[in-house]
Design a protein around this motif. Structure first.
Motif, mmCIF file in Angstrom:
data_model
loop_
_atom_site.group_PDB
_atom_site.id
_atom_site.type_symbol
_atom_site.label_atom_id
_atom_site.label_comp_id
_atom_site.label_asym_id
_atom_site.label_seq_id
_atom_site.Cartn_x
_atom_site.Cartn_y
_atom_site.Cartn_z
ATOM 1 N N SER A 340 44.548 43.839 33.080
ATOM 2 C CA SER A 340 44.601 42.595 33.848
ATOM 3 C C SER A 340 44.151 42.764 35.295
ATOM 4 C CB SER A 340 46.028 42.030 33.822
ATOM 5 O OG SER A 340 46.931 42.958 34.415
ATOM 6 N N LEU A 341 44.101 44.019 35.775
ATOM 7 C CA LEU A 341 43.698 44.264 37.162
ATOM 8 C C LEU A 341 42.309 44.868 37.284
ATOM 9 C CD1 LEU A 341 46.967 45.710 38.787
ATOM 10 C CD2 LEU A 341 46.043 43.400 38.978
ATOM 11 N N ARG A 342 41.580 44.985 36.177
ATOM 12 C CA ARG A 342 40.276 45.661 36.249
ATOM 13 C C ARG A 342 39.296 44.913 37.155
ATOM 14 N NH1 ARG A 342 40.232 49.225 31.842
ATOM 15 N NH2 ARG A 342 42.230 50.289 32.087
ATOM 16 N N VAL A 343 39.283 43.600 37.121
ATOM 17 C CA VAL A 343 38.362 42.850 37.985
ATOM 18 C C VAL A 343 38.735 43.054 39.449
ATOM 19 C CG1 VAL A 343 37.510 40.555 38.609
ATOM 20 C CG2 VAL A 343 37.885 41.126 36.208
ATOM 21 N N PHE A 344 40.031 43.017 39.746
ATOM 22 C CA PHE A 344 40.480 43.243 41.121
ATOM 23 C C PHE A 344 40.153 44.675 41.559
ATOM 24 C CE2 PHE A 344 43.658 44.745 44.134
ATOM 25 C CZ PHE A 344 43.549 43.800 45.140
ATOM 26 N N GLN A 345 40.387 45.648 40.683
ATOM 27 C CA GLN A 345 40.082 47.052 41.012
ATOM 28 C C GLN A 345 38.609 47.213 41.353
ATOM 29 O OE1 GLN A 345 40.340 49.755 37.733
ATOM 30 N NE2 GLN A 345 40.463 51.585 39.021
ATOM 31 N N ALA A 346 37.733 46.641 40.527
ATOM 32 C CA ALA A 346 36.298 46.748 40.781
ATOM 33 C C ALA A 346 35.921 46.059 42.090
ATOM 34 C CB ALA A 346 35.520 46.140 39.610
ATOM 35 N N ALA A 347 36.532 44.902 42.354
ATOM 36 C CA ALA A 347 36.234 44.188 43.597
ATOM 37 C C ALA A 347 36.661 45.006 44.813
ATOM 38 C CB ALA A 347 36.944 42.831 43.591
ATOM 39 N N LEU A 348 37.831 45.640 44.740
ATOM 40 C CA LEU A 348 38.321 46.456 45.856
ATOM 41 C C LEU A 348 37.427 47.681 46.061
ATOM 42 C CD1 LEU A 348 40.360 47.220 48.014
ATOM 43 C CD2 LEU A 348 41.851 48.120 46.209
ATOM 44 N N GLN A 349 37.043 48.336 44.977
ATOM 45 C CA GLN A 349 36.190 49.520 45.098
ATOM 46 C C GLN A 349 34.847 49.166 45.726
ATOM 47 O OE1 GLN A 349 36.310 50.745 40.975
ATOM 48 N NE2 GLN A 349 37.766 52.402 41.397
ATOM 49 N N LEU A 350 34.234 48.075 45.280
ATOM 50 C CA LEU A 350 32.939 47.670 45.828
ATOM 51 C C LEU A 350 33.070 47.278 47.296
ATOM 52 C CD1 LEU A 350 29.967 47.195 45.244
ATOM 53 C CD2 LEU A 350 30.528 44.854 44.541
ATOM 54 N N ALA A 351 34.145 46.563 47.633
ATOM 55 C CA ALA A 351 34.348 46.167 49.029
ATOM 56 C C ALA A 351 34.558 47.387 49.926
ATOM 57 C CB ALA A 351 35.547 45.220 49.123
ATOM 58 N N ALA A 398 41.871 28.275 40.189
ATOM 59 C CA ALA A 398 42.253 29.311 39.228
ATOM 60 C C ALA A 398 41.944 30.699 39.772
ATOM 61 C CB ALA A 398 41.534 29.079 37.902
ATOM 62 N N ARG A 399 40.772 30.851 40.414
ATOM 63 C CA ARG A 399 40.408 32.148 41.001
ATOM 64 C C ARG A 399 41.371 32.532 42.130
ATOM 65 N NH1 ARG A 399 35.117 29.655 40.945
ATOM 66 N NH2 ARG A 399 33.883 30.427 39.181
ATOM 67 N N LYS A 400 41.734 31.529 42.948
ATOM 68 C CA LYS A 400 42.644 31.784 44.058
ATOM 69 C C LYS A 400 43.985 32.299 43.552
ATOM 70 C CE LYS A 400 45.034 29.411 47.839
ATOM 71 N NZ LYS A 400 45.232 28.106 48.536
ATOM 72 N N LYS A 401 44.527 31.623 42.531
ATOM 73 C CA LYS A 401 45.815 32.035 41.973
ATOM 74 C C LYS A 401 45.714 33.397 41.288
ATOM 75 C CE LYS A 401 47.746 27.397 41.355
ATOM 76 N NZ LYS A 401 48.257 26.397 40.385
ATOM 77 N N ALA A 402 44.590 33.628 40.603
ATOM 78 C CA ALA A 402 44.396 34.923 39.942
ATOM 79 C C ALA A 402 44.339 36.050 40.968
ATOM 80 C CB ALA A 402 43.127 34.901 39.094
ATOM 81 N N PHE A 403 43.677 35.810 42.098
ATOM 82 C CA PHE A 403 43.585 36.817 43.158
ATOM 83 C C PHE A 403 44.971 37.105 43.737
ATOM 84 C CE2 PHE A 403 43.010 38.029 47.650
ATOM 85 C CZ PHE A 403 42.227 39.150 47.491
ATOM 86 N N GLN A 404 45.737 36.052 43.982
ATOM 87 C CA GLN A 404 47.086 36.242 44.530
ATOM 88 C C GLN A 404 47.966 37.030 43.570
ATOM 89 O OE1 GLN A 404 48.129 32.144 45.248
ATOM 90 N NE2 GLN A 404 47.266 32.125 47.323
ATOM 91 N N ARG A 405 47.856 36.730 42.271
ATOM 92 C CA ARG A 405 48.632 37.479 41.262
ATOM 93 C C ARG A 405 48.213 38.939 41.229
ATOM 94 N NH1 ARG A 405 47.527 32.974 37.964
ATOM 95 N NH2 ARG A 405 45.936 34.206 36.856
ATOM 96 N N ALA A 406 46.908 39.173 41.314
ATOM 97 C CA ALA A 406 46.398 40.551 41.255
ATOM 98 C C ALA A 406 46.890 41.366 42.444
ATOM 99 C CB ALA A 406 44.876 40.543 41.204
ATOM 100 N N VAL A 407 46.854 40.758 43.637
ATOM 101 C CA VAL A 407 47.320 41.470 44.832
ATOM 102 C C VAL A 407 48.802 41.801 44.702
ATOM 103 C CG1 VAL A 407 47.744 41.267 47.309
ATOM 104 C CG2 VAL A 407 45.572 40.501 46.355
#
Length: 433
Positions: A340-351, A398-407
């Motif tokens: 469930s955190l793979r998209v967030f992990q990839a976004a953090l690594q790229l950033a 939906a993206r905003k809420k998903a980002f908040q949940r991931a963090v």
């Protein structure tokens, strides 16, 4: 007082605390009384008390290898057959002699080496030539250190003996201390170096166990290594074998690892034909330090000359892969970061790659960390998170809420940390994750 070897053995068996050899020569540590004997209360002098008020408030740990091997004490470098245990400890010897890094860690103390080789001593000259050609005078060192690190490749501060007194015997430390004194004297006069490292390869061959699974015998051997370190001021490393199961660690009694200050494990996967893969060194135990880190390595074959028949003479050196994560660590990382955190992990690594900054989130005295403003992570997450809302506003929400949940989930699982830096929220990955 005068002690026979039999008296000293009886004393050591009865006392977990091991006095120094100087202590054993006076009456501060008398032998235990015979059963039924009357003992005067004044006959035994207790150890001296130490008070916190007298301790150095600026005390720090002294290291041979920073955050890995203490300056003094005893340890084990253990591993499976074929994992390159002796190559690994010889690489540590090379780093000790030259001052170059060991497995990506900084050397703090530089000095000479005494190698006690009751097993495989005939290989030492060949493997030293491999170290010289591949590490000390070869291209690998020239690339990383810019040349020869102030050692003569033809005259290394390295001495060895080809036999070891039985470490379970009381007189073993005295014998080895005399050998070490000779080596230390030569190191001082010829190389202007201290004796910094003593290696026993292997413990099984040098211990002289009657019963390798005996906790008492194992403790006696580890006490001998400790006393040898105290007598010489050098760190004493014992090379040892793993048992049939890697999970149980060093072969024989668990008392060996329990008594060690550091245990490094040379690990590998081996197929039925004897081929090894996924070689890595793990920090299995370290007093006062972090354990579990793995450093991958390759055993690199190297030619060092020709034999009498014109065939090449080969040996190996250790090629540490400090920029590569071991297969086991990669698998562990996958387990720590849920799907469930793979998209967030990839976004953090790229950033972090594109916008990361070196900061000290906890002030000038804190550690320097690679951080990134959360806005860059959010932007990357928003552009890569897929959602099927009916309108753009719904999808954005939906993206905003998903980002908040991931963090929230990533912080709760200890995978990331966040802190305000110069007015902006920054994220960084927690090192253990």
């Amino acid at each position: 007082m005068s002690l026979t070897p039999q008296d000293a053995t009886r004393y050591f068996d009865a006392h977990p605390f091991m006095p120094s050899d100087d202590d054993m020569r006076d009456d501060r540590f008398p032998l235990p009384p015979e059963p039924g004997a009357t003992v005067s209360p004044t006959a035994i002098k207790p150890p001296a008390l130490r008070w916190h008020r007298d301790a150095d408030p600026n005390a720090d740990r002294a290291w041979l290898v920073k955050d890995l091997v203490p300056e003094t004490g005893k340890g084990l470098l253990s591993g499976q057959w074929g994992s390159g245990k002796t190559f690994g400890v010889l690489d540590l010897c090379a780093s000790t002699m030259t001052g170059q890094s060991f497995a990506g860690r900084r050397m703090i103390r530089r000095g000479g080496v005494l190698f006690i080789a009751p097993e495989g001593a005939f290989e030492i000259p060949i493997r030293l030539r491999g170290l010289v050609n591949g590490k000390i005078a070869g291209d690998a060192l020239a690339k990383t250190a810019g040349g020869n690190p102030n050692v003569d490749p033809d005259d290394l501060p390295f001495a060895w003996i080809e036999e070891c007194p039985r470490l379970v015997e009381a007189e073993a430390v005295e014998i080895l201390a005399k050998v070490a004194e000779q080596a230390a004297a030569e190191l001082r006069t010829r190389y202007d170096m201290p004796l910094a490292l003593i290696v026993v390869d292997t413990v099984a061959a040098g211990a002289g166990f009657d019963d390798e699974n005996s906790a008492a015998e194992a403790q006696r051997v580890m006490n001998a290594l400790e006393r040898l370190s105290h007598r010489t001021g050098a760190f004493v490393f014992g090379v040892d074998h793993f048992g049939k199961s890697t999970e149980t660690g060093t072969r024989g009694s668990s008392a060996k690892e329990a008594a060690a200050d550091v245990v490094l494990a040379m690990l590998a996967e081996r197929d039925p034909a004897g081929n090894v893969s996924n070689t890595r060194m793990a920090v299995r135990k370290l007093r006062g330090g972090r354990i579990g880190q793995e450093t991958p390595y390759f055993l690199q074959p190297i030619e060092i000359g020709m034999d009498r028949w014109g065939d090449p003479i080969t040996t190996c050196i250790v090629d540490w892969q400090t920029d590569r994560t071991s297969a086991a660590a990669v698998e562990a990382l996958k387990k720590k970061w849920p799907t469930s955190l793979r998209v967030f992990q990839a976004a953090l690594q790229l950033a972090l790659i594109e916008h990361g900054q070196d900061n000290r989130p906890f002030g000038n005295d804190g550690p320097e960390l690679r951080t990134v403003p959360s806005s860059h992570v959010r932007a990357e997450f928003m552009s890569s998170y897929a959602t099927d809302g009916e309108t753009e506003a719904n999808r954005a929400e939906a993206r905003k809420k998903a980002f908040q949940r991931a963090v929230k989930t990533a912080q709760g699982n200890g995978l990331i940390a966040a802190r305000e830096i110069t007015g902006n929220e920054h994220f960084w990955m927690v090192a253990d994750a």
